[in-house]
Design an enzyme around this catalytic site. Structure first.
Site, PDB file in Angstrom:
ATOM      1  N   ASP A  89       0.825  -1.208   0.000  1.00 22.70           N
ATOM      2  CA  ASP A  89       0.000   0.000   0.000  1.00 22.70           C
ATOM      3  C   ASP A  89       0.856   1.253   0.000  1.00 22.70           C
ATOM      4  OD1 ASP A  89      -1.817  -2.225   1.284  1.00 22.70           O
ATOM      5  OD2 ASP A  89      -3.076  -0.684   0.363  1.00 22.70           O
TER       6      ASP A  89
HETATM    7  O1  MRU Z   1      -7.781  -3.045   2.754  1.00 20.88           O
HETATM    8  P1  MRU Z   1      -7.451  -3.438   1.342  1.00 20.88           P
HETATM    9  O2  MRU Z   1      -8.194  -4.641   0.876  1.00 20.88           O
HETATM   10  O3  MRU Z   1      -7.567  -2.263   0.398  1.00 20.88           O
HETATM   11  O4  MRU Z   1      -5.913  -3.831   1.396  1.00 20.88           O
HETATM   12  C1  MRU Z   1      -5.288  -4.261   0.222  1.00 20.88           C
HETATM   13  C2  MRU Z   1      -3.878  -4.646   0.404  1.00 20.88           C
HETATM   14  O5  MRU Z   1      -3.311  -4.564   1.469  1.00 20.88           O
HETATM   15  C3  MRU Z   1      -3.144  -5.064  -0.844  1.00 20.88           C
HETATM   16  O6  MRU Z   1      -2.168  -6.005  -0.545  1.00 20.88           O
HETATM   17  C4  MRU Z   1      -2.482  -3.841  -1.477  1.00 20.88           C
HETATM   18  O7  MRU Z   1      -3.382  -2.785  -1.607  1.00 20.88           O
HETATM   19  C5  MRU Z   1      -1.894  -4.160  -2.786  1.00 20.88           C
HETATM   20  S1  MRU Z   1      -3.128  -4.381  -4.049  1.00 20.88           S
HETATM   21  C6  MRU Z   1      -2.341  -4.635  -5.512  1.00 20.88           C
END
Ligand code: MRU
Length: 373
Positions: A249
């Site tokens: 993220d």
């Molecule tokens: O809370 P989320 O589902 O948005 O978290 C997503 C993640 O942590 C993913 O691993 C990250 O965004 C990478 S997506 C290519």
């Protein structure tokens, strides 16, 4: 576009987002008319995954301005309208950097357009085009991550005939405009015939792994096994995985990486079992403005996600009255990460066992191959 379900359905003037809260039981697309709908869709996890959040949010503004009957204002008014909408969208979820990175880039385009545009509509047109390019570029970037990652892993792990890989959360087509990042690497390994098996964690509490990644893996006919988050250490101890690959993220300048809660535990387990741990992410997930992961704001989500079944959407299952701590992400320190797989190649460690992420990004942006060629 691969044949998995698209999280984002867009054509000029119309945006629909697959309601990921309902998967895998129902496939329901929600109409997004404007930035207000976009903000709620991101906040409520209709759309999630760092790249998908950024693109969906940018496109929500594109459909809003495309569908204006009339806009009473100058080119400068149009620019400030767009900038305000972007600032509002950035406030939806704090941890992933992709949305604020997209907002910065879009604002640069808006301000350039406003400086020369004869009217508001020309600024809106420039914005719409730029947001649409983000959608197109993401798929190409993910395919490049997949191909760099698959070659790198095969080279690094050359002792194994076929590789088994553990992943966490959902980083596939559903988390991006298509193909995926860490799941893109798994897809590429499978396409090249070198994947023995993918293991995916449930990813409590929102179950992105059991609901979304498992769904994508089954759909793609990739040999795959679902494990409880708490089974990962035992899986590694049994020598069933050759590598762990996760998404990101936000990656800090020193390589510290924020990703779905539980990623840090997996990295610690992998270190203990001498299993390489990789992050796969586009350059839009890198935040060079922060030196380390200590500066990353970690989103805390509703206690309901733990107290109720289905990540907060079902009936109450936990004891009433218990207090809850529900961070949605954690930070894995760079020293636990063996490499960061990007669309421009793999960021590897220097002899000092540290990453020079800034140098890599600068070379990539100057179009010099980061390997020096
Ligand atoms: O809370 P989320 O589902 O948005 O978290 C997503 C993640 O942590 C993913 O691993 C990250 O965004 C990478 S997506 C290519």
């Amino acid at each position: 576009m691969d044949n998995t379900l698209q999280s984002i359905r867009y054509q000029r003037g119309s945006l629909q987002l697959l309601d990921q809260r309902k998967l895998p039981l129902e496939t329901d697309y929600l109409n997004i008319r404007d930035a207000t709908d976009g903000w709620s869709a991101v906040r409520d996890m209709v759309v999630r995954g760092a790249p998908a959040i950024a693109i969906a949010a940018a496109l929500s503004v594109a459909v809003e301005v495309f569908n204006f009957d009339a806009f009473a204002g100058t080119a400068a008014d149009a620019a400030s309208f767009l900038e305000n909408r972007l600032d509002y969208l950035v406030s939806s979820r704090p941890t992933a950097v992709n949305l604020s990175d997209a907002a910065i880039k879009l604002k640069q385009i808006i301000s350039k357009a406003a400086a020369v545009a004869p009217d508001a509509n020309s600024v809106f047109q420039a914005y719409i085009k730029a947001a649409e390019i983000m959608l197109e570029d993401d798929v190409a970037s993910n395919k490049a991550i997949g191909s760099h990652g698959a070659s790198f892993l095969q080279h690094q792990l050359k002792n194994s005939n076929k590789l088994s890989v553990l992943t966490h959360c959902n980083t596939g087509s559903l988390a991006t405009a298509g193909y995926g990042t860490a799941l893109g690497v798994i897809r590429a390994l499978h396409a090249e015939g070198v994947l023995e098996r993918a293991y995916c964690t449930e990813t409590r509490p929102f179950n992105q792994g059991s609901r979304l990644t498992a769904f994508e893996l089954v759909h793609e006919k990739i040999p795959a096994t679902l494990i409880a988050d708490s089974a990962a250490a035992a899986l590694m101890k049994d020598c069933r995985v050759s590598a762990v690959i996760v998404g990101a993220d936000r990656v800090a300048a020193n390589g510290d990486t924020a990703n779905k809660i539980g990623t840090y535990s997996l990295a610690l387990c992998a270190k203990h079992h001498d299993i390489p741990f990789y992050v796969a992410a586009p350059l839009t997930s890198i935040d060079l403005s922060i030196l380390s992961g200590q500066e990353i704001v970690i989103e805390e989500r509703s206690p309901k996600e733990l107290l109720h079944s289905r990540g907060g959407l079902g009936e109450q299952v936990a004891a009433s009255g218990i207090s809850v701590w529900n961070p949605a992400f954690d930070v894995t320190p760079a020293n636990l990460i063996a490499g960061i797989i990007t669309e421009k190649g793999v960021i590897t460690k220097l002899v000092s066992n540290t990453f020079d992420v800034k140098d890599f990004v600068q070379k990539a942006e100057n179009k010099v191959c980061p390997c020096g060629k």
